[in-house]
Write an enzyme that holds these catalytic residues in place. Sequence first.
Site, PDB file in Angstrom:
ATOM      1  N   GLU A 270       0.836  -1.401  -0.006  1.00 32.13           N
ATOM      2  CA  GLU A 270      -0.137  -0.144   0.104  1.00 32.13           C
ATOM      3  C   GLU A 270       0.880   1.319  -0.062  1.00 32.13           C
ATOM      4  O   GLU A 270       1.707   1.293   0.927  1.00 32.13           O
ATOM      5  CB  GLU A 270      -0.765  -0.112   1.229  1.00 32.13           C
ATOM      6  N   LYS A 333      -9.602   1.970  -3.149  1.00 36.15           N
ATOM      7  CA  LYS A 333      -9.893   1.454  -2.046  1.00 36.15           C
ATOM      8  C   LYS A 333     -11.399   2.004  -1.493  1.00 36.15           C
ATOM      9  O   LYS A 333     -11.650   3.152  -1.692  1.00 36.15           O
ATOM     10  CB  LYS A 333      -9.097   1.884  -0.784  1.00 36.15           C
ATOM     11  N   CYS A 383      -5.177  -2.579   2.675  1.00 34.46           N
ATOM     12  CA  CYS A 383      -4.946  -2.623   4.190  1.00 34.46           C
ATOM     13  C   CYS A 383      -6.306  -3.077   4.841  1.00 34.46           C
ATOM     14  O   CYS A 383      -6.626  -4.318   4.614  1.00 34.46           O
ATOM     15  CB  CYS A 383      -5.110  -0.978   4.505  1.00 34.46           C
TER      16      CYS A 383
END
Length: 513
Positions: A270, A333, A383
């Site tokens: 990430e 995301k 994440c």
Amino acid sequence: MLTSRSSNIILAFVSGCVLALSFPRHGHSLLAWISLVPLLVALIRTRNVLDAFWLGLVSGIFYFGIVINWIPQVTNEYGGLSDGISASVYILLVIYLSFFPAFFAAGIFMLHSRIGIVGLFFAPALWVSSEVGRLYIFGGFPWELLGYSQTGVLPVAQLASIFGVMGLSGLIVLVNSTIAFSIFVKDARRVLGIVATVGILLATVAYGMSRLSDGGLLKAGTPLRVAAVQANIDQHDKWNPALSDDIYKAYLDLTRQSIADGAELIIWPEAATPFSFEQNPSLAAPVRELTQEHDVHILLGTTEVASQQDRVHYYNSAVMVGSRGDTEGIYRKHHLVPFGEYVPFRSALFFVSPLVETVSDFSAGPGAQVLMMGKRAVSTAICYEVIYPDLLRGSVEGGSQLLTTITNDAWYGNSAAPFQHFQQATMRSIELGRFLVRSANTGISGVIDPYGRVLEQTALFERQVLTTDVRLLEARTIYSRIGNLFEYMCVIISGCLLAICGFKTSFFRKLKS
């Protein structure tokens, strides 16, 4: 001498602590099977619903207070908040999460007051319903659901391939309920309850052992050699302009190493690039040249900036760079981190705004998405998205043959959080019957097979690249097909039972007798 109320509070406290000790790095997974017994005993002994609610709240406070005790360090050291405000954010989050076991406890009391001790056998449905609440309410924070405690107990964990992680939660609560039931009941019902629960547990283990011994998913599909890059960049260094060239070079060097080892897909963590990859063509050129020169794909985490309707949007993104040097896909995301990537209820919680003042609030992407490697389909979760089962299941529904997850766990330091995060990612492999590759900035990076076995794993805070073989799979697990059916059934059952708990029907009277 302790009063009945005082002893009940102690039992609730013990349950909270034992629950927490079921997860890394605090204790052992076996503790989960007895963790709720003290609380359930206290609930059977308590006299009113308000006391039951408070007992559940006590358990929840110690449960979550221990499991997420890394929150103050993250918000203080990396979020720029003072010690006092960091502690306040932590306390508020713990209290919020504790309301779910509190409502579970109140529900148990209501059932017991109407149908007697038999009400304990509805505890699995109530507990799973509380976890569904944690998953969805206010965006959700389903960190370390009870079922995750069994991730490493592979014969038991295979149940998740049918019912998901919450199926494991329900099984654990059933065992706890049976133990509590046996403490209070000494007649034939005790034997019946124990035999039924042991039968379910043995059937679960038998299914798990059969699935593991079959190992069909290890031979199916087509092979792919993958690499997970762990550059180990300190969080304080990631956005230091003076270090950006060195950081970028580290990723490129590790990528060349993985290419030399035969990797076809190289995964960076990430926010790996110290610049916005799509908006800086000249800086992105070395990556594109590598993919062209060696006929490989690189999946990398980056910040994306996009202008839409006269407004600038920031996205935490993953970019798939194809073997011709072009961008073959971008995943944005979807589940953003509250107080990390945006501030919920900003106007009311203005005092935590320093957490995101360095970068404007991130925008959320559309959700599950498949990224193509030519004709091969992979997906990624960024994440803590990996703790949302539906997101990855949606990717598999869309055709994903390989799961990946990219993360920057540098925020967590040397706390229990990186180990907990890795544990939860592992569960997705079992649920969905897919290999999973995890690339983490400072660790833990790893490769997990479709049965939850960790094939490769790095330590924390070391620069390393893992290169190994996985398989692109198409077969679907039962859970990937039926999704959250078990959870919804638990919610419906719980809702119906509690809705009619105010009425002493003949049905309830028969059960109680």
